[in-house]
Each structure stands twice: as structure tokens, then as C-alpha cells.
Design an enzyme around this catalytic site. Structure first.
Site, PDB file in Angstrom:
ATOM      1  NE  ARG A 157      -3.708  -2.030   2.765  1.00  0.00           N
ATOM      2  CZ  ARG A 157      -3.551  -3.142   3.459  1.00  0.00           C
ATOM      3  NH1 ARG A 157      -2.396  -3.375   4.078  1.00  0.00           N
ATOM      4  NH2 ARG A 157      -4.530  -4.031   3.548  1.00  0.00           N
ATOM      5  CE  LYS A 181      -6.779  -0.259   4.240  1.00  0.00           C
ATOM      6  NZ  LYS A 181      -8.067  -0.462   3.546  1.00  0.00           N
ATOM      7  CG  HIS A 250      -5.038   1.040  -4.824  1.00  0.00           C
ATOM      8  ND1 HIS A 250      -4.798   0.573  -3.544  1.00  0.00           N
ATOM      9  CD2 HIS A 250      -6.143   0.395  -5.239  1.00  0.00           C
ATOM     10  CE1 HIS A 250      -5.725  -0.300  -3.214  1.00  0.00           C
ATOM     11  NE2 HIS A 250      -6.557  -0.432  -4.220  1.00  0.00           N
ATOM     12  NE  ARG A 253      -3.079  -3.227  -1.501  1.00  0.00           N
ATOM     13  CZ  ARG A 253      -2.788  -4.108  -0.550  1.00  0.00           C
ATOM     14  NH1 ARG A 253      -1.527  -4.473  -0.379  1.00  0.00           N
ATOM     15  NH2 ARG A 253      -3.733  -4.624   0.217  1.00  0.00           N
ATOM     16  CG  HIS A 276      -7.082  -8.064   1.416  1.00  0.00           C
ATOM     17  ND1 HIS A 276      -7.297  -8.429   0.106  1.00  0.00           N
ATOM     18  CD2 HIS A 276      -6.822  -6.729   1.380  1.00  0.00           C
ATOM     19  CE1 HIS A 276      -7.165  -7.375  -0.680  1.00  0.00           C
ATOM     20  NE2 HIS A 276      -6.881  -6.336   0.082  1.00  0.00           N
ATOM     21  CE1 TYR A 285      -5.354  -4.924  -4.773  1.00  0.00           C
ATOM     22  CE2 TYR A 285      -6.657  -3.931  -3.025  1.00  0.00           C
ATOM     23  CZ  TYR A 285      -5.546  -3.927  -3.838  1.00  0.00           C
ATOM     24  OH  TYR A 285      -4.622  -2.921  -3.739  1.00  0.00           O
TER      25      TYR A 285
END
Length: 311
Positions: A157, A181, A250, A253, A276, A285
Site C-alpha cells: 500500500r 491497516k 494502488h 498493488r 487482507h 481486489y
């Protein structure tokens, strides 16, 4: 006189109800939510409190919240409504943990469905064209080549790349430790060409900054490169390398995820590499359709596989 951003943030914090202030502190310090997510939740919850003119969150009912969500359908887009409901559900889960409410009145709120736009990806030939950067005589080009290679090699990311430090790289085993995250850490492999680009950048990096700067990638101002600077440089190189479409980090990615899945068909491994939390995120995705998922399921699940003569 207009408030500076920091002053405005402090003013917002002072206007929060005690319950909201405690909730956002919980998200920040215990759940490790990003400042961006917390700010979004704060905007949504303050909007609810303002529109419902309700100072006691513990007295709100599911009917009141559903009526509020229904009344916002004309003024808010489906994605914004979904974010508002997510903020409410998270907030009331926190209140349940604190034994301030018995039930979560936001749990069954209905929101309109919306299609998540699938990010575009570059094909292998386009990636080869982008990464064919001559960085021999240009310090910034050397840095940018390492950035592009690392994005595509490890599926980072933007925030993970910007936050990377020199000590996060295991130069011997070609691995990088990233913080994703929720401040969750994972260790990712780095491809051969990306490692080569990183080593070349490391040799040039000393010309920009001394050894006590931890950041892996730095700017001409001799400090950690910013999110905006990376976005601008990625866009610049897409133009200089003759790519017809607008390129952003992005997309690199997503290209990584798509190409990995096409080559391996290992959805679970790609999920781990991307960081994830759920398999459904990886499904979206990598723009898998249900037929592809069903095929993987039929081949992998013990109670779905057809019996063979060896069974």
C-alpha cells in the site's frame, strides 16, 4: 481568522461528547485505526448527533437510527451511507464492551447496496515498459525505480511504502516488514529485480541524507518522502515511459495481486500477501467472479471434492 488545521482539529476534539472522545481514543490506542479512518468516523457520528439533536447515545433506538439513515438517502451517496452505518455499528459495539448499552441498535440497519469499482491494473507488458527506467545517472530516477519495483514486487500500500524504514528490510533473505491497516505487521518477499534496484538506491541514498535518518525513501529535502510526492512521481514516470493511462500507486498493488493470482491460483496466499483481513476483500481486489471461486472451492474443500478411484 481561519483556524490552522491543527487548531481546527483541537477545536473539533473539544466539541466531542465524552462518549465519542473515549471511543476515538479506543480506536486510536487499542485498535490501531489510522487517523484517516478515525476522522471519517468522527465526521459521520457528529453528523448523526447533529441531525438527530440527541445528546445521549444510549437512548437512541434502532427505529430512530433507521429513520435517520432513510432520511439521508437523497442527500448522501450509497457509499457515504454505508460508511455512516459502519461508524454507528462500531461505536455501539464499543458501548456494548463498556456495558453502557445492552444491544447494538445499528446492527441491522439497512443501507442501499452499491457496486465497488474495481481498480484497473497494468498487464505484464505495460509493467515491463514502466519499469524499464534508465536510472544510471540520475539520483531521483534511481530512487523512483526502487519505489516502482518495490510496489510491484511486494504489493505494498502507499502508506506502507512511505512508512518503510531501512531496518525493515532483511537484505540477506530479501524480505521487508511492513505495518498495514490497524498497525498489523506482515513480512513480505522482495523480488530479485526489486532487491537490485533497492541496493542501487541505497548506494545513492547517502548523497541525500546522513545515517541517522531511518526512512527508506527520502526526498530532495532530505526527509521521509510524502504520500503526495510518491503519487506525483508515479504519475510522472507513467507519462515519461509512454503509458496511455493515468497511473497511481494502488494500481501497482492491484497489478501485483492480479498477476500473482493468475500465475498461482492461490487465493489464500494472495490474501496473506496483501494483508487482507477477509477473503472477500481479496476476491473483490482481484476481480474474481463466483465461477472462479466455486472452481477453487470444489478443488480444495474436503467435502466438496469429487471422489476419485484413490479415495
Amino acid at each position: 481568522m481561519a483556524l490552522k488545521p491543527t487548531e481546527a482539529s483541537q477545536t473539533e476534539a473539544l466539541s466531542l461528547s465524552p462518549l465519542l472522545a473515549e471511543f476515538f481514543a479506543y480506536l486510536r490506542h487499542e485498535r490501531g485505526f489510522s487517523a484517516k479512518t478515525i476522522h471519517s468516523y468522527q465526521q459521520q457520528l457528529q453528523a448523526v448527533a447533529s441531525q438527530l439533536n440527541q445528546t445521549d447515545w444510549c437512548l437512541l433506538t434502532e427505529a430512530q437510527l433507521q429513520q435517520h439513515i432513510s432520511s439521508c438517502r437523497q442527500s448522501l451517496k450509497p457509499r457515504s451511507l454505508a460508511l455512516r452505518v459502519a461508524a454507528l455499528r462500531s461505536f455501539y459495539r464499543y458501548l456494548q464492551l463498556q456495558a453502557k448499552v445492552a444491544d447494538n441498535p445499528a446492527l441491522y440497519l439497512q443501507v442501499p447496496k452499491f457496486d465497488k469499482p474495481l481498480p484497473k491494473n497494468l498487464d505484464v507488458d505495460q509493467l515491463q515498459q514502466l519499469l524499464d527506467v534508465d536510472a544510471s545517472d540520475d539520483l531521483l530516477a534511481c530512487r523512483d525505480k526502487a519505489i516502482l519495483e518495490l510496489f510491484y514486487s511486494s504489493g505494498l500500500r502507499l502508506d506502507e511504502l512511505v512508512s518503510a524504514n531501512l531496518q525493515d528490510i532483511d537484505w540477506g533473505d530479501a524480505l521487508i516488514r511492513v505495518r498495514g491497516k490497524g498497525s498489523k505487521e506482515r513480512i513480505l518477499p522482495i523480488g530479485r529485480l526489486a532487491m537490485q534496484a533497492l541496493r542501487e538506491w541505497l548506494e545513492q541514498r547517502a548523497a541525500l541524507v546522513n545515517d541517522d535518518e531511518p526512512a527508506l525513501f527520502i526526498s530532495k529535502l532530505k526527509r521521509r518522502i510524502s504520500h503526495r510526492q510518491v503519487q506525483q512521481r508515479v504519475k510522472l514516470w507513467s507519462q515519461q515511459q509512454g503509458l496511455s493511462q493515468h497511473l497511481h500507486p494502488h494500481m501497482l498493488r492491484h497489478s501485483f495481486a492480479t498477476h500473482m493470482l493468475e500465475s498461482s491460483s492461490d487465493l489464500r496466499a494472495v490474501q496473506e500477501l496483501l494483508g487482507h483481513a477477509s477473503l472477500s476483500s481479496t476476491q473483490v481486489y482481484t476481480h474474481l467472479d463466483f465461477g472462479q471461486l466455486a472452481k477453487v472451492y470444489d478443488q480444495a474443500h474436503p467435502r466438496a471434492r469429487k471422489k476419485t478411484t484413490d479415495d
